[in-house]
Scaffold this motif. Sequence first.
Motif, PDB file in Angstrom:
ATOM      1  N   LYS A 188      46.570   4.105 -10.138  1.00  0.00           N
ATOM      2  CA  LYS A 188      47.277   2.849  -9.894  1.00  0.00           C
ATOM      3  C   LYS A 188      48.775   3.105  -9.869  1.00  0.00           C
ATOM      4  CE  LYS A 188      46.788  -1.895 -10.664  1.00  0.00           C
ATOM      5  NZ  LYS A 188      46.562  -1.980  -9.285  1.00  0.00           N
ATOM      6  N   VAL A 202      52.334   1.070  -9.374  1.00  0.00           N
ATOM      7  CA  VAL A 202      52.943  -0.253  -9.364  1.00  0.00           C
ATOM      8  C   VAL A 202      54.395  -0.109  -8.907  1.00  0.00           C
ATOM      9  CG1 VAL A 202      53.559  -2.259 -10.761  1.00  0.00           C
ATOM     10  CG2 VAL A 202      51.417  -1.045 -11.203  1.00  0.00           C
ATOM     11  N   ASP A 243      45.787   2.843  -4.437  1.00  0.00           N
ATOM     12  CA  ASP A 243      45.792   1.686  -5.343  1.00  0.00           C
ATOM     13  C   ASP A 243      47.238   1.304  -5.638  1.00  0.00           C
ATOM     14  OD1 ASP A 243      45.164  -0.306  -7.089  1.00  0.00           O
ATOM     15  OD2 ASP A 243      44.078   0.964  -8.514  1.00  0.00           O
ATOM     16  N   THR A 281      50.334  -1.588  -5.801  1.00  0.00           N
ATOM     17  CA  THR A 281      50.593  -3.003  -6.061  1.00  0.00           C
ATOM     18  C   THR A 281      52.094  -3.225  -6.169  1.00  0.00           C
ATOM     19  OG1 THR A 281      48.529  -3.130  -7.333  1.00  0.00           O
ATOM     20  CG2 THR A 281      50.084  -4.946  -7.594  1.00  0.00           C
TER      21      THR A 281
END
Length: 94
Positions: free
Chosen positions: A27, A29, A66, A68
Amino acid sequence: HVLEAGGLYEVLERRARETGKPKAELKVVIKPNLMFMYSEQDRSTFTDPELVEHLVERLLERGYRDLTVVEAQSAYGNYFTGREVPRVAEIAGY
């Protein structure tokens, strides 16, 4: 060039190794400066969406999936109406 020189890819690759996750599952970010945007004419108060798009494209090219983009309310929201994150993002071009 800046992403390589700044060591971003090395940090992400190290984190993937530490977590045992493949790049596609790590992930990532991205937190641009957005909520202190004060004027559409003064672009110095927020991160240009083209810069964020470029970062996303480079990360996708490297196998990161992934991704965001996040932001949070700022103090401006206490004093001005229409300062919700989705609204400011729309005005800024996100």
